[in-house]
Write an enzyme that holds these catalytic residues in place. Structure first.
Site, PDB file in Angstrom:
ATOM      1  N   ASP A   1       0.855  -1.182   0.000  1.00 50.53           N
ATOM      2  CA  ASP A   1       0.000   0.000   0.000  1.00 50.53           C
ATOM      3  C   ASP A   1       0.895   1.237   0.000  1.00 50.53           C
ATOM      4  OD1 ASP A   1       0.845   0.464   2.601  1.00 50.53           O
ATOM      5  OD2 ASP A   1      -0.971  -0.337   3.514  1.00 50.53           O
TER       6      ASP A   1
ATOM      7  N   GLY B   1      -0.334   5.941   2.604  1.00 52.51           N
ATOM      8  CA  GLY B   1      -1.193   7.098   2.826  1.00 52.51           C
ATOM      9  C   GLY B   1      -2.055   6.976   4.062  1.00 52.51           C
TER      10      GLY B   1
ATOM     11  N   ASP C   1      -7.773  -7.318   2.216  1.00 49.01           N
ATOM     12  CA  ASP C   1      -6.711  -7.473   3.213  1.00 49.01           C
ATOM     13  C   ASP C   1      -7.227  -6.958   4.540  1.00 49.01           C
ATOM     14  OD1 ASP C   1      -5.114  -4.796   4.227  1.00 49.01           O
ATOM     15  OD2 ASP C   1      -6.200  -4.455   2.363  1.00 49.01           O
TER      16      ASP C   1
ATOM     17  N   CYS D   1      -5.215 -27.280  14.058  1.00 52.91           N
ATOM     18  CA  CYS D   1      -6.396 -28.103  14.364  1.00 52.91           C
ATOM     19  C   CYS D   1      -6.107 -29.594  14.236  1.00 52.91           C
ATOM     20  CB  CYS D   1      -7.555 -27.694  13.456  1.00 52.91           C
ATOM     21  SG  CYS D   1      -8.207 -26.048  13.834  1.00 52.91           S
TER      22      CYS D   1
ATOM     23  N   HIS E   1      -4.094 -20.836  12.304  1.00 57.68           N
ATOM     24  CA  HIS E   1      -5.506 -21.207  12.200  1.00 57.68           C
ATOM     25  C   HIS E   1      -6.351 -20.073  11.631  1.00 57.68           C
ATOM     26  CE1 HIS E   1      -9.491 -22.686  12.900  1.00 57.68           C
ATOM     27  NE2 HIS E   1      -9.754 -21.524  13.485  1.00 57.68           N
TER      28      HIS E   1
END
EC number: 2.4.2.29
Length: 375
Positions: free
Chosen positions: A93, A96, A268, A311, A337
């Site tokens: 990114d 900003g 995201d 798990c 997980h």
């Protein structure tokens, strides 16, 4: 090799779609969730872990990597892929959002945004050209333009001026990095605050610039969920259908499902890893707080429906023990997980879209998270 930036749509189901985006470091299947690696690493997770859980692309933060260790240092090491040993695609990114979050430590002007480092108070200037240069040094597969993210509650006059500034900055980013100049892709970021007509205007102005993809910015910044969803369903269909659509910083499992339903391709959020470090885990039955005493002698798996390493291998009792004992292994196992859960969510969405049953898939998540359903 297919040209980086090629975006193929394979199937649609209503507005939801599945496809793939070609980048210099491989193919990203969409819809996709991108684990956040702010300073070049996904917290508590090694690249091998990311490979094992099926991550296809991760996100890095331009602001943080510029300040530490420095983009030029990363460039001398061959770019971020060589530096952090992640061989698949990376999106960075523009920084900003982080700069604008500094509030009293920054000043906005036509040239760019001047800010003081949160690390040592040193003064810096991010211009559109500088932000592109930093990301070129990082050599990310997908770079983002510099934009102004207005806070929730900003009035119309301020937001309207901000839309104009974001458009001018976007043009300068594109001029600094012409399309096809190298293998890096450049995405535009649409803004407009919480005014539908300004959202429409921003999308129109940004899509007149030939970007490789487009993001919806400035959502999930403190507004009520209903307002966010209203703007999401208004804005996403206005973005070009032949380019990837990215909803920045969002969000919960049901937020992502709603984003997919609106036609968004990329997501995201720090939520899965941040919550993992705080003991909140996502399961097929909803959220679970591993700190609760009821799990102290629970020998069952964290989520019987999950096939991740955590798990398959460890009991709820052991995971609770690790967390309450403040063992670092708890962060890794919980993060493995939660990230698997989010990646399974988008994998399931791709399959549901291809099978023409995405509406049913969406309802299944609404049943798990009824408190998040917006009427």
């Amino acid at each position: 090799m297919t040209t980086p930036g090629t975006f193929e749509i394979h199937a649609t189901d209503g507005a939801a779609r599945t496809g793939c985006l070609h980048t210099a470091h491989g193919i990203v299947r969409t819809p996709i969730f991108m684990p956040v690696g702010t300073v070049g690493s996904v917290k508590a997770i090694a690249p091998d872990d990311l490979e094992a859980i099926g991550a296809e692309i991760i996100l890095g933060n331009t602001y943080h990597l510029y300040l530490r260790p420095g983009d030029e240092l990363v460039a001398r090491r061959g770019g971020l892929h060589e530096f952090n040993a992640w061989r698949k695609p990376i999106l960075t990114d523009s920084g900003g959002f982080q700069v604008f979050s500094l509030s009293g430590l920054r000043r906005i002007a036509e040239e760019g945004v001047e800010f003081r480092s949160h690390l040592d108070g040193s003064k810096h200037l991010f211009t559109p050209e500088k932000v592109v240069s930093i990301q070129r040094n990082l050599n990310s597969d997908i770079m983002m333009v510099l934009d102004e993210c207005v806070p929730y509650g900003a009035d119309r006059t301020y937001t309207e001026k901000s839309v104009g500034l974001t458009t001018r900055w976007a043009k300068r980013c594109r001029d600094a990095y012409p399309k096809g100049a190298a293998g890096n892709l450049l995405f535009g970021i649409t803004q407009g605050g919480f005014f539908k007509d300004l959202r429409t205007r921003s999308i129109g102005e940004l899509t007149d610039i030939d970007f490789d993809g487009f993001a919806l910015g400035g959502l999930s910044v403190g507004e009520p969920k209903a307002e966010m969803m209203d703007l999401l369903y208004h804005s996403a269909p206005l973005l070009p259908a032949d380019k990837p659509r990215y909803l920045m910083g969002v969000g919960t499992p049901l937020d992502i499902i709603n984003g997919i339903a609106a036609g968004v391709d990329m997501f995201d959020c720090v939520l899965p890893t941040r919550n993992a470090r705080n003991g909140t885990l996502y399961t097929s039955l909803g959220k679970l707080n591993i700190k609760r005493r009821e799990f102290a002698e629970d020998d069952g798996p964290l989520d019987p429906a999950c096939s991740c390493y955590t798990c398959r291998t460890f009991s709820r009792a052991y995971l609770r023990h690790l967390y309450t004992a403040k063992e670092l292994l708890a962060f890794r196992l919980n993060s493995i997980h939660n990230l698997t859960y989010f990646l399974d969510l988008v994998r399931g969405a791709r399959a549901a879209i291809a099978a023409g049953r995405f509406a049913e898939y969406k309802r299944s998540f609404e049943a798990i998270y009824p408190e998040e359903v917006v009427a």
